[in-house]
Design an enzyme around this catalytic site. Structure first.
Site, short mmCIF file in Angstrom:
data_model
loop_
_atom_site.label_atom_id
_atom_site.label_comp_id
_atom_site.label_asym_id
_atom_site.label_seq_id
_atom_site.Cartn_x
_atom_site.Cartn_y
_atom_site.Cartn_z
N THR A 166 0.86 -1.19 0.00
CA THR A 166 0.00 0.00 0.00
C THR A 166 0.89 1.23 0.00
O THR A 166 2.07 1.15 0.35
CB THR A 166 -0.87 0.04 1.26
OG1 THR A 166 0.01 0.05 2.39
CG2 THR A 166 -1.78 -1.17 1.36
N LYS A 191 -16.66 16.69 10.77
CA LYS A 191 -17.77 16.54 11.73
C LYS A 191 -18.15 17.92 12.26
O LYS A 191 -17.45 18.49 13.07
CB LYS A 191 -17.36 15.61 12.86
CG LYS A 191 -17.11 14.21 12.34
CD LYS A 191 -16.86 13.22 13.45
CE LYS A 191 -16.36 11.92 12.84
NZ LYS A 191 -14.91 11.81 12.77
N TRP A 224 -22.15 14.96 9.75
CA TRP A 224 -21.01 14.71 8.87
C TRP A 224 -21.15 15.51 7.58
O TRP A 224 -22.24 15.57 7.00
CB TRP A 224 -20.91 13.23 8.51
CG TRP A 224 -20.45 12.35 9.64
CD1 TRP A 224 -20.45 12.68 10.97
CD2 TRP A 224 -19.93 11.02 9.54
NE1 TRP A 224 -19.97 11.62 11.70
CE2 TRP A 224 -19.65 10.60 10.86
CE3 TRP A 224 -19.68 10.16 8.49
CZ2 TRP A 224 -19.12 9.35 11.14
CZ3 TRP A 224 -19.16 8.90 8.76
CH2 TRP A 224 -18.88 8.50 10.08
#
Ligand code: AMP
Length: 552
Positions: free
Chosen positions: A192, A444, A449
C-alpha cells in the site's frame, strides 16, 4: 452419515500462467504494443510474449530462484514488465511490483521487508537503484530491463553491479512447461502507499489473480473483449494496473503500453495510432488529456469507454467525457487490499429507463460491486446501515480477492470476517455505493457529517479552479468546519467570495465552506492522492473567519 458427492470435473488449478497461455494459444497473433523508454515503439504478439516469459522463468530457475521467493520490479508499463508479470509467478516465485514514486527510504524498506532476491528495473530508475541498493543487503542481483549496449550507454556510472535482462533471457530457449501447483500459492505482492506508517504488503494468490481477472472483464465491470485495444494508463507498479495485464490476455484484447510518457499529447497520439477503445486511469490523467483536447480541438476517433478511479472522479470530468466526447465513463473504486477492483458504476436495466440527469447522478457514484465482492456500511455502533443512499458509515468488504492479513504481519485486520476499508460511504437501493470520504477525512460539524469529496467536486467544477482539497478546520462552536484549499488555473481571477458563492444552491447551506485559501500546489501521495493529513498539519493553526467572531 452420507459422504458428499463430488463433481466430476477436471481439477485444474487457477494459475496466472494460464491467462498468458490462453492468449498465446487462442489469440497468438494479437499485438502487444509498447512505447519503450528507449524512445521507439515496440510491437510483438501474445505468442512472442509467452515465449520470452518462459525464457525468463528458465533464467530465474538458473539463478537459483525458488518457489515462493520474491522478485521485485521497478518498471513502467511495457512488454518486459509484462514478461515479469508472467515469468516470475509462472515458475512459482512471487512478482513484487514496487512503486518508484514512493520515497527512497520507503522503497528500501519495502524491498527489505519483502526479502526480494532479485530486482528488475527500467533504466530510468537507475538513480533510485543507486540510492536504495546499499540499504537492501538481501538483494542478490539488480537486473536492468534492457540489452547490454543500453547498459553500457546509460548505466556506465552506476556503482551497483547490474546484469542485462536481454542477455539473461537470451541464454534460454523458452522450451518450458509452466509448472502446475496449488492455486492458493502466492502470485503477486503489492505494498500500500503508506500515507500513515510503513507500507503494508497485500499478497495475492494465483487463485485470486485469476478470479479477479474474470470478474474485472465482465460486461458490467470493464466489458473487455477480444475486439478491444486496451491502454492501461494506471501503472503496473501500482495495484497491478487495476488487473488489466490479466484481463487483456484473458479476453484476447490488444494491449497498448504507454511507458513513461503520460502527458495528454503522448497518450492521445498513442491512443489514436493504436486504435485504443478502452483505457483506465486516475482523474489527473484525464485533466491532462482533456486540456490537450481542448487546446488542440482534437477528438478521439476510436476510444469508447474509460474506467476512472483511484480517487473520486469529479463529475465535471465525467460530464465532459460523456456529453462532449461521447466516451462512456465507468467510475470505479477499489484498493490494493482488494486486488484492487471493488465497485464500478454501470447502469442496470431499471436505471437505464430513468431520466438522463438521474442516470448521471448514479454514474457519479462509485457503483455496484462486481461478482466476488460483498460490501456493507456500518454505523458507530458496529451495526449494518440501511441501503437508502443517505445513511453513511464505515465501508467493509469481503471476498476471495480481498486480503485476510498483511504480508509478514501477525495481527488480522478483519472485523468479524470483514475488511474495514477506511472509507466512509452510503449504499442506495440500487446497490450503488458512494464514497463520501476517507473515514479520517470526514468533517464533523455540530455532530453531523460533511463530505469533503462532495465539496471538492463542487470547487473543481468552477471553470477557473484546477484542483481543490477540502479539509476540516477546528472551530470553537461546531468542532470542525470545512476549509477549501484551491489551486487556480493560470490567469484565473476568481475571488474567495466568488468561489464561495459557487457552492450556493448545490449543497445545504451549512455545508458551504467557511473559507477558501488559494495555494500554488497541493501535496500528493506517491499514487497521486491528495495528502490531506499533510494539509491538515499545514493549516492546523488556521483560524476561520467565523471562528474569530464566535470567540469574541
Ligand atoms: P490504493 O490502495 O492506493 O489503491 O488506495 C485505495 C483508496 O483510494 C481507497 O480506499 C479510497 O480511499 C481511494 N479511492 C479509490 N478509488 C476511489 C474512488 N473512485 N473514489 C473515491 N476514493 C477512491
Amino acid at each position: 452419515m452420507t459422504s458428499p458427492l463430488y463433481g466430476q470435473m477436471m481439477d485444474i488449478p487457477l494459475l496466472a500462467s494460464s491467462l498468458l497461455s490462453h492468449a498465446a494459444r487462442h489469440f497468438g497473433d494479437t499485438e502487444i504494443v509498447s512505447r519503450r523508454i528507449e524512445g521507439d515503439i515496440h510491437r510483438y504478439t501474445y505468442r512472442d510474449c509467452e515465449k520470452r516469459a518462459k525464457q525468463l522463468a528458465q533464467a530465474l530457475i538458473a539463478l537459483g530462484v525458488e518457489q515462493g521467493d520474491r522478485v521485485g520490479t521497478l518498471a513502467w508499463n511495457g512488454y518486459r514488465h509484462l514478461e515479469c508479470y508472467y515469468g516470475i509467478p509462472g515458475m512459482g516465485a512471487v512478482c513484487h511490483t514496487i512503486n518508484p514514486r514512493l520515497f527512497p527510504d520507503q522503497i528500501a524498506f519495502i524491498i527489505d521487508h519483502a526479502r526480494d532476491s532479485y530486482v528488475f528495473f527500467d533504466m530510468t530508475f537507475a538513480p533510485l537503484v543507486e540510492i536504495v541498493a546499499p540499504q537492501c543487503p538481501n538483494v542478490k542481483g539488480w537486473i536492468a530491463l534492457g540489452d547490454a549496449s543500453c547498459i553500457t550507454e546509460h548505466l556506465g556510472n552506476l556503482s551497483v553491479p547490474v546484469q542485462s535482462y536481454e542477455t539473461l533471457i537470451a541464454a534460454h530457449d523458452g522450451h518450458f512447461e509452466w509448472p502446475v501447483f496449488d492455486e492458493r500459492q502466492a502470485s503477486i505482492l503489492c505494498y500500500t502507499s503508506g500515507t500513515t506508517g510503513n507500507p503494508k504488503g497485500a499478497l495475492y494468490s494465483h487463485r485470486s489473480t485469476v478470479l479477479h481477472a474474470y470478474a474485472a472483464a465482465l460486461p458490467d465491470s470493464t466489458c473487455a473483449s477480444s475486439s478491444d485495444s486496451i491502454l492501461p494508463v494506471v501503472p503496473m507498479f501500482h495495484v497491478n494496473a487495476w488487473g488489466m495485464p490479466h484481463v487483456a490476455p484473458l479476453t484476447g484484447a490488444k494491449l497498448v503500453m504507454p511507458g513513461k510518457d503520460l502527458d495528454g499529447q503522448s497518450l492521445y497520439e498513442l491512443m489514436e495510432a493504436e486504435g485504443v477503445t478502452f483505457t483506465c486511469g486516475v482523474p489527473t490523467v484525464w485533466l491532462g488529456l482533456l486540456a490537450y483536447l481542448k487546446q488542440t480541438g482534437k477528438r478521439f476517433t476510436t476510444l469508447k469507454r474509460t474506467v476512472i478511479g483511484g480517487s473520486a472522479c469529479p463529475p465535471s470530468i465525467l460530464h465532459t467525457l460523456e456529453e462532449e466526447y461521447g466516451v462512456d465513463v465507468i467510475h470505479g473504486w477499489g484498493m490494493t487490499e482488494m486486488s484492487p477492483l471493488g465497485t464500478l458504476a454501470r447502469l442496470n436495466f431499471k436505471q437505464k429507463q430513468r431520466p438522463r440527469d438521474e442516470q448521471l447522478r448514479a454514474l457519479e457514484k462509485q457503483g455496484h460491486v462486481m461478482f466476488g465482492v460483498d460490501m456493507k456500511v456500518v454505523g458507530d455502533d458496529g451495526r449494518e446501515l440501511p441501503w437508502d443512499g443517505k445513511s453513511f458509515g464505515d465501508l467493509y468488504v469481503r471476498g476471495p480477492c480481498v486480503i485476510d492479513r498483511y504480508f509478514r504481519r501477525d495481527e488480522s485486520p478483519l472485523i468479524d470476517g470483514w475488511f474495514p476499508t477506511g472509507d466512509a460511504a452510503t449504499i442506495d437501493a440500487d446497490g450503488f455505493m458512494h464514497i463520501t470520504d476517507r473515514s479520517k477525512d470526514v468533517i464533523k460539524s455540530g455532530g453531523e457529517w460533511i463530505s469533503s469529496i462532495d465539496l471538492e467536486n463542487i470547487a473543481v467544477s468552477h471553470p477557473q479552479v484546477a484542483e481543490a482539497a477540502c479539509i476540516a478546520c477546528s472551530h470553537p462552536k461546531w468542532t470542525e468546519r470545512p476549509l477549501i484549499v484551491a489551486v487556480l488555473k493560470p490567469d484565473a481571477t476568481v475571488t474567495r467570495e466568488e468561489l464561495l458563492a459557487h457552492f450556493e444552491g448545490k449543497v445545504a447551506k451549512w455545508w458551504i465552506p467557511d473559507d477558501v485559501i488559494f495555494a500554488d500546489e497541493l501535496p500528493h501521495t506517491a499514487t497521486g492522492k491528495l495528502q490531506k493529513v499533510r494539509l491538515r498539519e499545514i493549516y492546523r493553526e488556521y483560524v476561520l473567519p467565523g471562528a474569530v467572531e464566535d470567540r469574541v
